[in-house]
Motif scaffolding. Structure first.
Motif, PDB file in Angstrom:
ATOM      1  N   UNK A  53     -13.805  61.094   0.272  1.00 21.43           N
ATOM      2  CA  UNK A  53     -13.413  61.169   1.662  1.00 21.43           C
ATOM      3  C   UNK A  53     -14.280  60.208   2.455  1.00 21.43           C
ATOM      4  N   UNK A  54     -13.686  59.590   3.475  1.00 27.24           N
ATOM      5  CA  UNK A  54     -14.444  58.683   4.306  1.00 27.24           C
ATOM      6  C   UNK A  54     -14.125  58.893   5.769  1.00 27.24           C
ATOM      7  N   UNK A  55     -15.020  58.393   6.597  1.00 28.60           N
ATOM      8  CA  UNK A  55     -14.870  58.512   8.048  1.00 28.60           C
ATOM      9  C   UNK A  55     -14.989  57.107   8.640  1.00 28.60           C
ATOM     10  N   UNK A  56     -14.077  56.776   9.558  1.00 27.25           N
ATOM     11  CA  UNK A  56     -14.096  55.474  10.198  1.00 27.25           C
ATOM     12  C   UNK A  56     -14.430  55.668  11.672  1.00 27.25           C
ATOM     13  N   UNK A  57     -15.417  54.933  12.153  1.00 28.48           N
ATOM     14  CA  UNK A  57     -15.842  55.007  13.546  1.00 28.48           C
ATOM     15  C   UNK A  57     -15.685  53.617  14.154  1.00 28.48           C
ATOM     16  N   UNK A  58     -14.890  53.514  15.222  1.00 29.44           N
ATOM     17  CA  UNK A  58     -14.693  52.250  15.925  1.00 29.44           C
ATOM     18  C   UNK A  58     -15.705  52.160  17.052  1.00 29.44           C
ATOM     19  N   UNK A  59     -16.654  51.226  16.967  1.00 31.31           N
ATOM     20  CA  UNK A  59     -17.643  51.038  18.025  1.00 31.31           C
ATOM     21  C   UNK A  59     -17.083  50.198  19.163  1.00 31.31           C
ATOM     22  N   UNK A  60     -16.328  49.182  18.812  1.00 34.68           N
ATOM     23  CA  UNK A  60     -15.630  48.361  19.788  1.00 34.68           C
ATOM     24  C   UNK A  60     -14.470  47.683  19.071  1.00 34.68           C
ATOM     25  N   UNK A  61     -13.857  46.713  19.706  1.00 35.10           N
ATOM     26  CA  UNK A  61     -12.661  46.109  19.126  1.00 35.10           C
ATOM     27  C   UNK A  61     -12.949  45.278  17.884  1.00 35.10           C
ATOM     28  N   UNK A  62     -14.215  44.931  17.643  1.00 36.83           N
ATOM     29  CA  UNK A  62     -14.547  44.107  16.485  1.00 36.83           C
ATOM     30  C   UNK A  62     -15.510  44.767  15.514  1.00 36.83           C
ATOM     31  N   UNK A  63     -15.965  45.979  15.803  1.00 36.99           N
ATOM     32  CA  UNK A  63     -16.976  46.630  14.981  1.00 36.99           C
ATOM     33  C   UNK A  63     -16.491  47.994  14.510  1.00 36.99           C
ATOM     34  N   UNK A 109     -17.518  51.157  11.705  1.00 34.36           N
ATOM     35  CA  UNK A 109     -18.427  51.765  10.731  1.00 34.36           C
ATOM     36  C   UNK A 109     -17.604  52.624   9.789  1.00 34.36           C
ATOM     37  N   UNK A 110     -17.889  52.517   8.502  1.00 33.99           N
ATOM     38  CA  UNK A 110     -17.177  53.323   7.511  1.00 33.99           C
ATOM     39  C   UNK A 110     -18.218  54.133   6.744  1.00 33.99           C
ATOM     40  N   UNK A 111     -18.090  55.451   6.802  1.00 30.85           N
ATOM     41  CA  UNK A 111     -18.959  56.350   6.050  1.00 30.85           C
ATOM     42  C   UNK A 111     -18.154  56.920   4.898  1.00 30.85           C
ATOM     43  N   UNK A 112     -18.744  56.937   3.705  1.00 33.99           N
ATOM     44  CA  UNK A 112     -18.009  57.416   2.545  1.00 33.99           C
ATOM     45  C   UNK A 112     -18.908  58.257   1.655  1.00 33.99           C
ATOM     46  N   UNK A 113     -18.325  59.275   1.044  1.00 31.08           N
ATOM     47  CA  UNK A 113     -19.047  60.089   0.072  1.00 31.08           C
ATOM     48  C   UNK A 113     -19.036  59.432  -1.310  1.00 31.08           C
ATOM     49  N   UNK A 114     -18.092  58.518  -1.507  1.00 26.09           N
ATOM     50  CA  UNK A 114     -17.893  57.931  -2.822  1.00 26.09           C
ATOM     51  C   UNK A 114     -17.662  56.435  -2.682  1.00 26.09           C
ATOM     52  N   UNK A 115     -18.356  55.646  -3.473  1.00 25.74           N
ATOM     53  CA  UNK A 115     -18.213  54.195  -3.411  1.00 25.74           C
ATOM     54  C   UNK A 115     -16.813  53.734  -3.804  1.00 25.74           C
ATOM     55  N   UNK A 116     -16.105  54.540  -4.548  1.00 27.20           N
ATOM     56  CA  UNK A 116     -14.754  54.197  -5.001  1.00 27.20           C
ATOM     57  C   UNK A 116     -13.727  54.266  -3.871  1.00 27.20           C
TER      58      UNK A 116
END
Length: 65
Positions: A1-11, A13-20
């Motif tokens: 599972x992963x979480x995507x956080x949009x900081x702005x229109x060009x940035x 962040x992707x958080x993931x429990x698994x590298x796959x």
């Protein structure tokens, strides 16, 4: 599972429990409708907008002198 956080229109962040999960994250980013994030931001901004009572926009203040 992963979480995507949009900081702005060009940035993003992707958080993931698994590298796959990287290929799934790349697919989501490239396929996701981009206007959804913009619409959500505009809705948030309109609901939390604060306007000063006697504020007047002055175009001349926007230009560098």
């Amino acid at each position: 599972m992963f979480e995507i956080i949009y900081l702005d229109s060009k940035t993003v962040l992707i958080k993931s429990d698994n590298e796959q999960d990287l290929s799934d994250a790349v697919h989501l980013i490239t396929q996701k409708e981009k206007t959804g994030a913009i619409d959500a931001f505009l809705k948030f901004a309109s609901e939390n907008r604060f306007v000063e009572k006697d504020y007047k926009f002055k175009r001349d203040d926007c230009y560098d002198r």
